[in-house]
Design a protein around this motif. Structure first.
Motif, PDB file in Angstrom:
ATOM      1  N   TYR A 165       2.678  17.423   1.831  1.00  0.00           N
ATOM      2  CA  TYR A 165       3.428  16.292   1.254  1.00  0.00           C
ATOM      3  C   TYR A 165       4.032  16.675  -0.085  1.00  0.00           C
ATOM      4  N   ARG A 202       8.080  16.874  -1.219  1.00  0.00           N
ATOM      5  CA  ARG A 202       8.641  16.000  -2.244  1.00  0.00           C
ATOM      6  C   ARG A 202       9.267  16.768  -3.410  1.00  0.00           C
ATOM      7  N   ILE A 228       6.619   2.280   0.528  1.00  0.00           N
ATOM      8  CA  ILE A 228       7.896   2.834   0.083  1.00  0.00           C
ATOM      9  C   ILE A 228       9.028   2.554   1.073  1.00  0.00           C
ATOM     10  N   TRP A 283       0.905  12.392   4.317  1.00  0.00           N
ATOM     11  CA  TRP A 283      -0.129  11.868   3.419  1.00  0.00           C
ATOM     12  C   TRP A 283      -1.450  11.657   4.164  1.00  0.00           C
ATOM     13  N   TYR A 335       0.572   2.782  -1.325  1.00  0.00           N
ATOM     14  CA  TYR A 335       1.887   2.978  -1.958  1.00  0.00           C
ATOM     15  C   TYR A 335       2.824   3.684  -0.986  1.00  0.00           C
ATOM     16  N   GLN A 336       2.335   4.711  -0.311  1.00  0.00           N
ATOM     17  CA  GLN A 336       3.184   5.478   0.604  1.00  0.00           C
ATOM     18  C   GLN A 336       3.743   4.601   1.726  1.00  0.00           C
ATOM     19  N   GLY A 349       6.730  11.568   5.709  1.00  0.00           N
ATOM     20  CA  GLY A 349       5.840  11.639   4.564  1.00  0.00           C
ATOM     21  C   GLY A 349       4.563  10.849   4.721  1.00  0.00           C
ATOM     22  N   ILE A 350       4.607   9.731   5.445  1.00  0.00           N
ATOM     23  CA  ILE A 350       3.390   8.949   5.635  1.00  0.00           C
ATOM     24  C   ILE A 350       2.367   9.764   6.431  1.00  0.00           C
ATOM     25  N   HIS A 375      10.072   9.083   4.891  1.00  0.00           N
ATOM     26  CA  HIS A 375       8.696   8.580   4.885  1.00  0.00           C
ATOM     27  C   HIS A 375       8.197   8.220   6.286  1.00  0.00           C
ATOM     28  N   ARG A 425      -3.489   5.624  -2.807  1.00  0.00           N
ATOM     29  CA  ARG A 425      -2.070   5.990  -2.833  1.00  0.00           C
ATOM     30  C   ARG A 425      -1.420   5.830  -1.459  1.00  0.00           C
ATOM     31  N   TYR A 426      -2.219   5.835  -0.409  1.00  0.00           N
ATOM     32  CA  TYR A 426      -1.665   5.621   0.924  1.00  0.00           C
ATOM     33  C   TYR A 426      -0.994   4.255   1.002  1.00  0.00           C
TER      34      TYR A 426
END
Length: 241
Positions: free
Chosen positions: A183, A187, A65, A105, A61-62, A101-102, A92, A58-59
């Motif tokens: 995180y 969100r 974004i 994460w 994806y992060q 957000g990164i 992010h 999922r990182y």
């Protein structure tokens, strides 16, 4: 001045705003919260290896974004939309004293036992994850910005999954430091704000029967992206019954 109409005014034969929104929300039945891999995660059956694999994948994806959001900005001639949309990149990537957000994460990954270097160098990212995420970014680079906005509306369904993790993970996975869940806390509020903007644009722009059907197709495409990511992880790490 915004190039979008000030209020949703559907054309003849199109759904009104309430009906159109309801049709969009119906697509939540295909949200990845229902994927067996995510069901396993949120019901406490995942092993540390499965959780780490999920976080590492999922990182990718992060970090994609804000690139996706920069593509939306680059294609959008509407100044008022850009003034609001840019907040997503700041959320992010971070700004000022907010690490973003990164980084949040990455801290989740650290809390699960991953090292920073193995998260950031993407060594655990699966080909299926890359394919799905890259398809989404390329869509946003190549398609009209309104379509990219519509694709972001999987956020309609995101607050529920974040709240579920915050409620269940401390009980199911007490070995994960609760600070690592920040995180998800961030969100729950950010996603609601983003949904308001994305939904407003979508309801105003997709104002004919043909465009509204197109919007449903776009949202399904994004749902498929998220589902494919979980398919790849389930194939690699398995699904604990």
């Amino acid at each position: 001045m915004s190039a979008l109409p000030s209020t949703p005014q559907p054309r003849p034969g199109a759904w009104g705003p309430e009906e159109f929104e309801a049709r969009l929300r119906e697509r939540g039945a295909a949200y990845h919260i229902h994927h067996p891999f995510n069901v396993m995660l949120n019901s406490g059956r995942a092993s540390p290896e499965q959780i780490r694999g999920w976080v590492a994948n999922r990182y990718y994806y992060q970090i994609s974004i804000p690139i996706k959001d920069a593509a939306v900005l680059s294609n959008c001639p509407d100044r008022e939309v850009r003034r609001q949309w840019i907040q997503r990149i700041l959320d992010h990537d971070g700004h000022g004293d907010d690490p973003g957000g990164i980084e949040a994460w990455i801290r989740l990954g650290l809390a699960t036992g991953l090292r920073r270097d193995e998260i950031e160098d993407l060594r655990h990212v699966l080909p299926g994850t890359r394919f799905a995420v890259d398809a989404y970014v390329n869509f946003c680079r190549q398609r009209p910005w309104q379509e990219s906005v519509c694709a972001s509306l999987t956020e309609l369904f995101a607050p529920a999954i974040h709240k579920q993790r915050l409620a269940n993970w401390p009980e199911h996975y007490p070995w994960i430091d609760s600070d690592g869940l920040q995180y998800f806390r961030n969100r729950t509020t950010q996603a609601r704000r983003d949904v308001e903007q994305g939904l407003d644009i979508t309801l105003r722009y997709f104002d004919t029967p043909e465009l509204q059907q197109r919007a449903l197709q776009i949202l399904q495409f994004k749902l498929d992206v998220l589902w494919q990511m979980n398919d790849a992880m389930a194939l690699k790490y398995g699904v604990t019954p």
